[in-house]
Design an enzyme around this catalytic site. Sequence first.
Site, PDB file in Angstrom:
ATOM      1  N   ASP A 115       5.311   8.579  -7.067  1.00 16.48           N
ATOM      2  CA  ASP A 115       5.183   9.348  -8.317  1.00 16.48           C
ATOM      3  C   ASP A 115       3.729   9.560  -8.726  1.00 16.48           C
ATOM      4  OD1 ASP A 115       5.021   6.640  -8.833  1.00 16.48           O
ATOM      5  OD2 ASP A 115       5.952   6.770 -10.803  1.00 16.48           O
ATOM      6  N   THR A 137       7.967   6.278  -0.638  1.00 16.24           N
ATOM      7  CA  THR A 137       7.713   4.954  -1.223  1.00 16.24           C
ATOM      8  C   THR A 137       8.856   4.044  -0.842  1.00 16.24           C
ATOM      9  OG1 THR A 137       7.672   3.618  -3.244  1.00 16.24           O
ATOM     10  CG2 THR A 137       8.695   5.760  -3.456  1.00 16.24           C
ATOM     11  N   ILE A 138       8.518   2.822  -0.459  1.00 12.62           N
ATOM     12  CA  ILE A 138       9.610   1.895  -0.127  1.00 12.62           C
ATOM     13  C   ILE A 138      10.441   1.589  -1.369  1.00 12.62           C
ATOM     14  CG2 ILE A 138       8.390   0.869   1.831  1.00 12.62           C
ATOM     15  CD1 ILE A 138       8.045  -1.675   0.046  1.00 12.62           C
ATOM     16  N   ASP A 139       9.868   1.788  -2.556  1.00 13.77           N
ATOM     17  CA  ASP A 139      10.606   1.484  -3.802  1.00 13.77           C
ATOM     18  C   ASP A 139      11.772   2.446  -4.047  1.00 13.77           C
ATOM     19  OD1 ASP A 139       8.719  -0.452  -4.128  1.00 13.77           O
ATOM     20  OD2 ASP A 139       7.973   0.246  -6.061  1.00 13.77           O
ATOM     21  N   ARG A 174      19.886 -25.612   0.225  1.00 14.34           N
ATOM     22  CA  ARG A 174      18.834 -25.176  -0.693  1.00 14.34           C
ATOM     23  C   ARG A 174      19.216 -23.906  -1.426  1.00 14.34           C
ATOM     24  NH1 ARG A 174      13.830 -26.438   3.343  1.00 14.34           N
ATOM     25  NH2 ARG A 174      13.322 -28.450   2.420  1.00 14.34           N
ATOM     26  N   MET A 181       9.806  -6.254  -3.114  1.00 15.73           N
ATOM     27  CA  MET A 181       9.112  -5.248  -3.904  1.00 15.73           C
ATOM     28  C   MET A 181      10.108  -4.425  -4.735  1.00 15.73           C
ATOM     29  SD  MET A 181       5.842  -3.954  -1.742  1.00 15.73           S
ATOM     30  CE  MET A 181       4.370  -4.992  -1.640  1.00 15.73           C
ATOM     31  N   GLY A 182       9.564  -3.645  -5.613  1.00 11.56           N
ATOM     32  CA  GLY A 182      10.396  -2.864  -6.531  1.00 11.56           C
ATOM     33  C   GLY A 182       9.849  -3.064  -7.927  1.00 11.56           C
ATOM     34  N   ARG A 183       8.875  -2.244  -8.238  1.00 11.62           N
ATOM     35  CA  ARG A 183       8.140  -2.408  -9.491  1.00 11.62           C
ATOM     36  C   ARG A 183       9.002  -2.025 -10.701  1.00 11.62           C
ATOM     37  NH1 ARG A 183       2.353  -1.515  -9.908  1.00 11.62           N
ATOM     38  NH2 ARG A 183       2.325  -0.099  -8.133  1.00 11.62           N
ATOM     39  N   LEU A 288       5.058  -7.370   4.135  1.00 14.09           N
ATOM     40  CA  LEU A 288       5.884  -7.255   5.349  1.00 14.09           C
ATOM     41  C   LEU A 288       6.869  -6.100   5.195  1.00 14.09           C
ATOM     42  CD1 LEU A 288       6.862 -10.932   6.193  1.00 14.09           C
ATOM     43  CD2 LEU A 288       5.536  -9.353   7.621  1.00 14.09           C
TER      44      LEU A 288
HETATM   45  O1  F6P Z   1       4.393   1.309  -3.026  1.00 13.05           O
HETATM   46  C1  F6P Z   1       5.043   0.704  -4.061  1.00 13.05           C
HETATM   47  C2  F6P Z   1       4.736  -0.746  -4.029  1.00 13.05           C
HETATM   48  O2  F6P Z   1       5.115  -1.239  -2.796  1.00 13.05           O
HETATM   49  C3  F6P Z   1       5.354  -1.548  -5.161  1.00 13.05           C
HETATM   50  O3  F6P Z   1       6.605  -2.050  -4.884  1.00 13.05           O
HETATM   51  C4  F6P Z   1       4.333  -2.626  -5.377  1.00 13.05           C
HETATM   52  O4  F6P Z   1       4.381  -3.093  -6.710  1.00 13.05           O
HETATM   53  C5  F6P Z   1       3.076  -1.938  -5.092  1.00 13.05           C
HETATM   54  O5  F6P Z   1       3.348  -0.931  -4.161  1.00 13.05           O
HETATM   55  C6  F6P Z   1       1.978  -2.840  -4.586  1.00 13.05           C
HETATM   56  O6  F6P Z   1       0.884  -2.055  -4.315  1.00 13.05           O
HETATM   57  P1  F6P Z   1      -0.546  -2.506  -3.834  1.00 13.05           P
HETATM   58  O7  F6P Z   1      -0.674  -1.988  -2.449  1.00 13.05           O
HETATM   59  O8  F6P Z   1      -1.476  -1.823  -4.763  1.00 13.05           O
HETATM   60  O9  F6P Z   1      -0.620  -3.990  -3.911  1.00 13.05           O
END
Ligand code: F6P
Length: 359
Positions: A115, A137-139, A174, A181-183, A288
């Site tokens: 975005d 974006t992987i998100d 455990r 990830m996933g902001r 990763l």
């Molecule tokens: O591309 C999106 C993302 O992978 C988010 O999930 C994550 O918060 C961010 O990028 C991390 O980005 P950077 O490369 O700036 O650490």
Amino acid sequence: MPSVKRIGVLTGGGDSPGINAAIRAIVRRAEPAGLAVVGFRDGWRGAVEDDLVPLGRSEVAGILHIGGTILGTSRTNPYEKDPATGTWTPTPKVDRILDTLNRRRVDAVLAIGGDDTLGVAHRLASHGVRAVGIPQTIDNDIGGTDYAIGFHSALAVVTEALDRLHTTAHAHHRVLIVEVMGRDAGWIAVLGGLAGGADVILAPEEPFSVPQVEEALQWRLDAGRRFSIIVVAEGARPLELGSRPVAEEARTDAFGHAQLGGVGYWLAAELEKTGLPLTPRVTVLSYLQRGGGATPFDRLLATRLGVAAVELACAGQYDAMVGFHGTDVGPVPLAAALAGCPKPVPREYLELARNIGVR
Ligand code: F6P
């Protein structure tokens, strides 16, 4: 003959597997149509600083299966957010981009990114830049497309990690907390958690509390399950922290995003306090998830989107993004795609998880 003669390509924001497949497809579709292609290095930085490379068949040979981006990426932002109004105002970098495009006779820009990168493309359209966006974006939180390039590959990494973590969690009784990830949206957590058989999934879409998690773990213990796997998105929002995500540092990037991270360790510390007879351990999958080659799905998606973007530019349809809808690829106005960001995980997936006993 298309009115476009030279296309500029750039890749911005966090990288993801499949970008190179898109760059390759762009070049391979453009050349036979008589178009020249140049690549800007490191996202919008390359356009600001007039840093570009010619892209022909030989430059894109052998890159289909390689992760990252041969062009490099950055989070360069030629706009500044007005803190009072929240609107983006152009910096002198915008003029430098216009100057580069003009001097290098770049007729159209294909911007591959999330975005932020696509938002810059849209804002530049009001300065006369002819831009087409390709979602990456992987998100997977970009509106106007079912899937963004890279998401499927990240899912594959998370699923494999969960398969591996299951065996050790089982052996040691455990609770393994896996931070993914996933902001702003929980696509990786929810779909990855479902594919990898997580017991608890915590996503930004639904704030959670520690007692809820404790109850789910206790339920499993009562049912004779002596281990549990929790998948938590980095952007998950604990009620105990006022439904705000855990930020690793106070630092923000050029687009104003905080560097998230740490919710897994935070949750482990909170669970330790509950006295549950399960030792919490944390795995942070971090970069990763973004690294390595793309899955076949992402290679095909990237190839289709790359080709569609060239065709859109040739058809003179700008300020648009190519999206994937059902089984089809087609254009969406960039404004509409951006208005749909961050695209949340549909309720169906959250309900699916609950309906099969995932808390
Ligand atoms: O591309 C999106 C993302 O992978 C988010 O999930 C994550 O918060 C961010 O990028 C991390 O980005 P950077 O490369 O700036 O650490």
